[in-house]
Design a protein around this motif. Structure first.
Motif, PDB file in Angstrom:
ATOM      1  N   GLY A 120      47.654  48.226  22.765  1.00  0.00           N
ATOM      2  CA  GLY A 120      46.317  48.683  22.443  1.00  0.00           C
ATOM      3  C   GLY A 120      46.233  49.961  21.638  1.00  0.00           C
ATOM      4  N   SER A 153      36.811  54.910  19.542  1.00  0.00           N
ATOM      5  CA  SER A 153      37.266  54.466  20.853  1.00  0.00           C
ATOM      6  C   SER A 153      38.486  53.559  20.732  1.00  0.00           C
ATOM      7  N   ARG A 196      41.040  51.053  23.619  1.00  0.00           N
ATOM      8  CA  ARG A 196      41.307  50.633  24.996  1.00  0.00           C
ATOM      9  C   ARG A 196      42.780  50.274  25.113  1.00  0.00           C
ATOM     10  N   SER A 211      46.044  48.970  27.338  1.00  0.00           N
ATOM     11  CA  SER A 211      46.354  48.063  28.441  1.00  0.00           C
ATOM     12  C   SER A 211      47.812  48.245  28.846  1.00  0.00           C
ATOM     13  N   PHE A 269      44.245  49.695  32.725  1.00  0.00           N
ATOM     14  CA  PHE A 269      43.552  49.945  31.476  1.00  0.00           C
ATOM     15  C   PHE A 269      43.183  51.414  31.343  1.00  0.00           C
ATOM     16  N   GLN A 284      40.225  53.177  28.998  1.00  0.00           N
ATOM     17  CA  GLN A 284      39.195  53.184  27.971  1.00  0.00           C
ATOM     18  C   GLN A 284      39.028  54.607  27.471  1.00  0.00           C
ATOM     19  N   ASN A 304      37.085  57.037  24.896  1.00  0.00           N
ATOM     20  CA  ASN A 304      35.919  57.203  24.026  1.00  0.00           C
ATOM     21  C   ASN A 304      35.874  58.620  23.480  1.00  0.00           C
TER      22      ASN A 304
END
Length: 122
Positions: A8, A17, A19, A21, A78, A80, A82
């Motif tokens: 990712g 952004s 994400r 993994s 994960f 995420q 941002n």
């Protein structure tokens, strides 16, 4: 030994952004987390969480911008990310430990992935 494989990463502009993994195989890790290492710097803690998500910790530098989560059925972790900043540029590593105590130091983790590069351009 549990195998961890990250994916990712990539190149993104500041404010964007990504994400990340992490896929685990070969066993169960009760605590999983993310660390990162920027060029010329030591590897540092980013985020970690317990098996059921009851305990989650973040580095101050990413609080409010990054969110860690996991899918235990799929053995996935994960991150995420941002509002990315150039200072977030680093290799991001997935890590795990068998003890169900969330830790923030490298030496507390004995399972590591190979890392995925995240580059944030200004």
């Amino acid at each position: 030994q549990v195998q961890l494989v990250e994916s990712g990463g990539g190149l993104v502009q500041a404010g964007g952004s990504l994400r990340l993994s992490c896929a685990a195989s070969g066993g169960t890790l009760l605590v999983m987390g993310w660390f990162r290492q920027a060029p010329g710097k030591e590897r540092e803690f980013v985020a970690a969480m317990s098996w059921n998500g009851g305990t989650i910790r973040y580095a101050d530098s990413v609080k409010g911008r990054f969110t860690i989560s996991r899918d235990n059925a799929k053995k996935m972790l994960f991150l995420q990310m941002n509002i990315l900043k150039p200072e977030d540029t680093a290799i991001y590593y997935c890590a795990g430990r068998t003890r169900n105590i969330v830790a923030v130091t490298l030496s507390d983790y004995d399972n590591w992935g190979q890392g995925t590069q995240v580059t944030v351009s200004s």
